[in-house]
Scaffold this motif. Structure first.
Motif, mmCIF file in Angstrom:
data_model
loop_
_atom_site.group_PDB
_atom_site.id
_atom_site.type_symbol
_atom_site.label_atom_id
_atom_site.label_comp_id
_atom_site.label_asym_id
_atom_site.label_seq_id
_atom_site.Cartn_x
_atom_site.Cartn_y
_atom_site.Cartn_z
ATOM 1 N N ASN A 1 2.557 14.545 -0.662
ATOM 2 C CA ASN A 1 3.200 14.679 -1.969
ATOM 3 C C ASN A 1 4.611 14.103 -1.986
ATOM 4 O O ASN A 1 5.104 13.710 -3.042
ATOM 5 C CB ASN A 1 3.251 16.145 -2.395
ATOM 6 C CG ASN A 1 1.904 16.654 -2.884
ATOM 7 O OD1 ASN A 1 0.993 15.883 -3.173
ATOM 8 N ND2 ASN A 1 1.771 17.967 -2.966
ATOM 9 N N GLY B 1 3.607 9.909 0.021
ATOM 10 C CA GLY B 1 2.411 9.117 -0.201
ATOM 11 C C GLY B 1 1.539 9.074 1.041
ATOM 12 O O GLY B 1 2.036 9.196 2.167
ATOM 13 N N LYS C 1 0.829 -1.212 0.000
ATOM 14 C CA LYS C 1 0.000 0.000 0.000
ATOM 15 C C LYS C 1 0.860 1.258 0.000
ATOM 16 O O LYS C 1 0.534 2.258 -0.650
ATOM 17 C CB LYS C 1 -0.935 -0.013 1.218
ATOM 18 C CG LYS C 1 -2.043 -1.035 1.130
ATOM 19 C CD LYS C 1 -3.143 -0.767 2.145
ATOM 20 C CE LYS C 1 -2.658 -0.896 3.568
ATOM 21 N NZ LYS C 1 -3.751 -0.638 4.537
ATOM 22 N N PHE D 1 2.200 1.779 -3.714
ATOM 23 C CA PHE D 1 1.194 2.299 -4.644
ATOM 24 C C PHE D 1 0.757 3.715 -4.253
ATOM 25 O O PHE D 1 0.502 4.561 -5.111
ATOM 26 C CB PHE D 1 -0.015 1.361 -4.693
ATOM 27 C CG PHE D 1 0.214 0.152 -5.560
ATOM 28 C CD1 PHE D 1 0.312 0.284 -6.938
ATOM 29 C CD2 PHE D 1 0.344 -1.115 -5.004
ATOM 30 C CE1 PHE D 1 0.530 -0.829 -7.750
ATOM 31 C CE2 PHE D 1 0.563 -2.232 -5.805
ATOM 32 C CZ PHE D 1 0.665 -2.090 -7.181
ATOM 33 N N SER D 2 0.688 3.968 -2.958
ATOM 34 C CA SER D 2 0.302 5.296 -2.496
ATOM 35 C C SER D 2 1.338 6.336 -2.917
ATOM 36 O O SER D 2 0.990 7.451 -3.328
ATOM 37 C CB SER D 2 0.148 5.287 -0.972
ATOM 38 O OG SER D 2 -0.083 6.578 -0.469
ATOM 39 N N TYR D 3 2.609 5.972 -2.833
ATOM 40 C CA TYR D 3 3.664 6.902 -3.227
ATOM 41 C C TYR D 3 3.613 7.184 -4.733
ATOM 42 O O TYR D 3 3.748 8.333 -5.173
ATOM 43 C CB TYR D 3 5.032 6.337 -2.846
ATOM 44 C CG TYR D 3 6.178 7.206 -3.302
ATOM 45 C CD1 TYR D 3 6.391 8.459 -2.746
ATOM 46 C CD2 TYR D 3 7.052 6.763 -4.298
ATOM 47 C CE1 TYR D 3 7.437 9.266 -3.159
ATOM 48 C CE2 TYR D 3 8.104 7.563 -4.720
ATOM 49 C CZ TYR D 3 8.285 8.807 -4.148
ATOM 50 O OH TYR D 3 9.325 9.604 -4.582
ATOM 51 N N ILE D 4 3.404 6.141 -5.518
ATOM 52 C CA ILE D 4 3.312 6.319 -6.973
ATOM 53 C C ILE D 4 2.159 7.260 -7.314
ATOM 54 O O ILE D 4 2.292 8.159 -8.153
ATOM 55 C CB ILE D 4 3.133 4.952 -7.671
ATOM 56 C CG1 ILE D 4 4.414 4.118 -7.502
ATOM 57 C CG2 ILE D 4 2.799 5.134 -9.148
ATOM 58 C CD1 ILE D 4 4.267 2.689 -7.967
ATOM 59 N N ARG D 5 1.034 7.054 -6.655
ATOM 60 C CA ARG D 5 -0.117 7.921 -6.901
ATOM 61 C C ARG D 5 0.205 9.376 -6.552
ATOM 62 O O ARG D 5 -0.153 10.301 -7.300
ATOM 63 C CB ARG D 5 -1.321 7.444 -6.077
ATOM 64 C CG ARG D 5 -2.552 8.354 -6.191
ATOM 65 C CD ARG D 5 -3.697 7.858 -5.309
ATOM 66 N NE ARG D 5 -4.795 8.810 -5.309
ATOM 67 C CZ ARG D 5 -5.735 8.884 -6.244
ATOM 68 N NH1 ARG D 5 -5.709 8.039 -7.275
ATOM 69 N NH2 ARG D 5 -6.688 9.789 -6.176
ATOM 70 N N ALA D 6 0.879 9.577 -5.416
ATOM 71 C CA ALA D 6 1.209 10.937 -5.001
ATOM 72 C C ALA D 6 2.142 11.624 -5.990
ATOM 73 O O ALA D 6 2.034 12.826 -6.230
ATOM 74 C CB ALA D 6 1.845 10.914 -3.609
ATOM 75 N N ARG D 7 3.050 10.864 -6.581
ATOM 76 C CA ARG D 7 3.975 11.448 -7.546
ATOM 77 C C ARG D 7 3.280 11.753 -8.869
ATOM 78 O O ARG D 7 3.619 12.733 -9.545
ATOM 79 C CB ARG D 7 5.163 10.502 -7.796
ATOM 80 C CG ARG D 7 5.954 10.163 -6.542
ATOM 81 C CD ARG D 7 6.446 11.396 -5.819
ATOM 82 N NE ARG D 7 7.474 12.122 -6.575
ATOM 83 C CZ ARG D 7 7.952 13.297 -6.262
ATOM 84 N NH1 ARG D 7 7.480 13.920 -5.183
ATOM 85 N NH2 ARG D 7 8.882 13.872 -7.001
ATOM 86 N N LEU D 8 2.322 10.912 -9.229
ATOM 87 C CA LEU D 8 1.617 11.114 -10.509
ATOM 88 C C LEU D 8 0.544 12.183 -10.398
ATOM 89 O O LEU D 8 0.319 12.956 -11.346
ATOM 90 C CB LEU D 8 0.998 9.796 -10.982
ATOM 91 C CG LEU D 8 1.979 8.687 -11.381
ATOM 92 C CD1 LEU D 8 1.212 7.418 -11.729
ATOM 93 C CD2 LEU D 8 2.840 9.135 -12.566
ATOM 94 N N ILE D 9 -0.135 12.234 -9.246
ATOM 95 C CA ILE D 9 -1.240 13.188 -9.065
ATOM 96 C C ILE D 9 -0.997 13.952 -7.765
ATOM 97 O O ILE D 9 -1.639 13.691 -6.734
ATOM 98 C CB ILE D 9 -2.604 12.460 -9.023
ATOM 99 C CG1 ILE D 9 -2.732 11.446 -10.150
ATOM 100 C CG2 ILE D 9 -3.747 13.480 -9.090
ATOM 101 C CD1 ILE D 9 -3.980 10.592 -10.084
#
Length: 534
Positions: free
Chosen positions: A177, A180, A153, A156-164
């Motif tokens: 940011n 994540g 988790k 994936f949370s970190y990837i989401r924060a970097r993308l959005i």
């Protein structure tokens, strides 16, 4: 002919200003003689060192490293570094890199107290009754303690924060940011709220820009890779290319930071300056856009005296400064904002114990019943203690009995709350019970303890702080009044940056510069400048 500077406070910023005036007397049109007034009986402000039966307390912990060449040389001019058994360090300052041969250039701490020790830094997080590296690293122990599901988790949370990325309207978005949401919820949210006593969403993102800076997961991983491939290279104590939270080595006065500032105070007086202890500045008299005199109270006798000066350098809390200004009308918005500026207060519960009871704990020398950490961040939600210092690992000379462990439990409180008002004996017993509850000590191993309370330790970045620019604009209008240091600027400065604000103020006075933006531009690192969000 000479001018007089009234310096309010004998902490790092105030003493730095006084010392700079005296060592640079030939740089200005006329010498400036400092007169320092300190309300307490201690030198060093929150950088003082408190002695309890031969056990010394460093309030909050002060690592001596800086990315400022000026500050590194300043410190080493007061206390030289120790002999290091032949190990080579590279000191970088004055635009140059200079190898430091520990045996050739250093001094022996066994023969003098006037010495900086070279210390290794280790801080860890204590969470789920386990240790995690601080900052978090993706090592096997981290992954094992977190578990596969939580680790997934986090990823994936970190990837989401970097993308959005989120719009940073508070410290919460600032953290998310960079780390994540999952990692933020795990390691940042509860601890930050324990420190500040308010939801993270109520804190301005300025605090993150000031303290966390560019640190992120990517920076942490990059540092780990670089560390792996540079283990045999000479160490650079200044560590200019390393994020502050990743610093691995630092200098430290043998008897704590207060000892260094006591030596500075001695030099100030030797060079012709004066320091009046237990004398508080309680009033400032203005004439137009200049401060002309200060009302000084002798805290022993209550006697008031008027002290005139040409320049005034203040490290006193901004709310007290504004309340002290007389003879001019302080705009109501300025007085209202200043009076409402928030602070966080601080308690250290010092405990002498026989040993620690953490399973498998050993220190850097392999001694069981100890840990190698300088700090341990207590993330456990079922206790109030926020952080634990192990003073043995800051300097072994700060511990009276080397066969004991000397720890400082740090509580972030509000003056007047239930912990602040608790009797010392009760607070010591409470601290012992908290450490026993989370498995760090056995109550039977407690020997003795003490309590130290410090007001206004942390200027806070919420509430009235959002309108701080109104206060700054007003005080900057006094051409000979200079605000420096942590409380003086209501800014969570490190020790070296408090010093740099004082150095910039002295620069302005000696060169006749009236614009004070250079003082306010001193931030957490020389190359980082805080810009408040509009």
């Amino acid at each position: 002919m000479s001018k007089k500077a009234v310096v309010i406070g004998a902490g790092p910023a105030g003493l730095t200003a006084a010392y700079e005036f005296l060592t640079r007397a030939d740089e200005g049109p006329e010498p400036v003689v400092p007169q320092v007034f300190e309300g307490s009986s201690d030198i060093g402000g929150i950088s003082k060192t408190v002695n309890f039966k031969g056990n010394r307390i460093d309030i909050g912990g002060h690592r001596f490293f800086s990315k400022s060449d000026t500050v590194m040389e300043w410190w080493l001019n007061i206390l030289p570094p120790e002999k290091t058994g032949g190990e080579t360090f590279t000191l970088k300052y004055q635009g140059k890199s200079r190898p430091f041969e520990g045996d050739a250039d250093g001094v022996d701490p066994e023969t003098t107290d006037d010495v900086m020790l070279v210390r290794s830094r280790l801080s860890r997080i204590y969470y789920l009754r386990s240790f995690f590296n601080y900052p978090i690293t993706l090592e096997w122990s981290t992954m094992k303690n977190l578990g596969l599901w939580r680790l997934t988790k986090i990823g994936f949370s970190y990837i989401r924060a970097r993308l959005i990325p989120l719009k940073e309207v508070s410290l919460e978005e600032f953290y998310i940011n960079r780390f994540g949401r999952e990692l933020y919820d795990t390691f940042f949210k509860s601890y930050t709220e324990k420190v500040w006593g308010v939801p993270v969403s109520d804190i301005e993102p300025d605090w993150g820009a000031q303290r966390v800076k560019g640190l992120s997961i990517s920076k942490t991983l990059a540092h780990a890779v670089k560390k792996t491939f540079s283990r045999n290279k000479p160490k650079d104590i200044a560590q200019k290319d390393v994020e502050t939270s990743l610093i691995e080595s630092f200098l430290y006065p043998k008897l704590g930071p207060g000892y260094l500032w006591e030596k500075v105070a001695e030099r100030v007086e030797e060079k012709g300056g004066s320091i009046a202890m237990e004398h508080s500045v309680v009033g400032l008299h203005a004439d137009g856009n200049r401060i002309v005199a200060a009302d000084v109270r002798d805290n022993k006798t209550g006697e008031l005296s008027r002290v005139e000066g040409d320049y005034f350098i203040s490290t006193m809390p901004v709310k007290d400064l504004i309340a002290s200004i007389q003879d001019v009308d302080v705009p109501s918005n300025v007085s209202d904002v200043a009076a409402a500026l928030p602070y966080r207060d601080f308690i250290t519960v010092g405990l002498v114990v026989k040993k620690l009871s953490i399973p498998g704990a050993v220190d850097r020398d392999g001694v069981a019943g100890r840990v190698p950490d300088n700090w341990i961040y207590i993330q456990e939600p079922d206790v109030l203690v926020g952080r634990l210092q192990v003073f043995n690992n800051w300097s072994p000379y700060m511990v009276n009995d080397p066969d004991t462990v000397w720890v400082g439990m740090e509580y972030f409180v509000q003056e007047g709350d239930h912990l602040w008002n608790m009797a010392d004996d009760d607070l010591i017993a409470f601290g012992v019970s908290e450490l026993a509850k989370i498995g760090i000590i056995d109550q039977a191993d407690f020997l003795e303890g003490t309590v130290l309370r410090v007001e206004k330790t942390y200027p806070a970045y919420f509430g009235a702080y959002r309108r701080f620019d109104e206060v700054r604009s007003f005080v900057d209008g006094f051409e000979n009044l200079f605000l420096v240091g942590r409380n003086g600027m209501h800014r969570y400065n490190n020790q070296d940056h408090s010093m740099l604000t004082a150095i910039e103020a002295v620069n302005n006075i000696l060169t006749g510069r009236t614009d004070k933006s250079n003082i306010w531009d001193v931030n957490v690192e020389q190359e980082y400048h805080e810009e408040k969000s509009e």
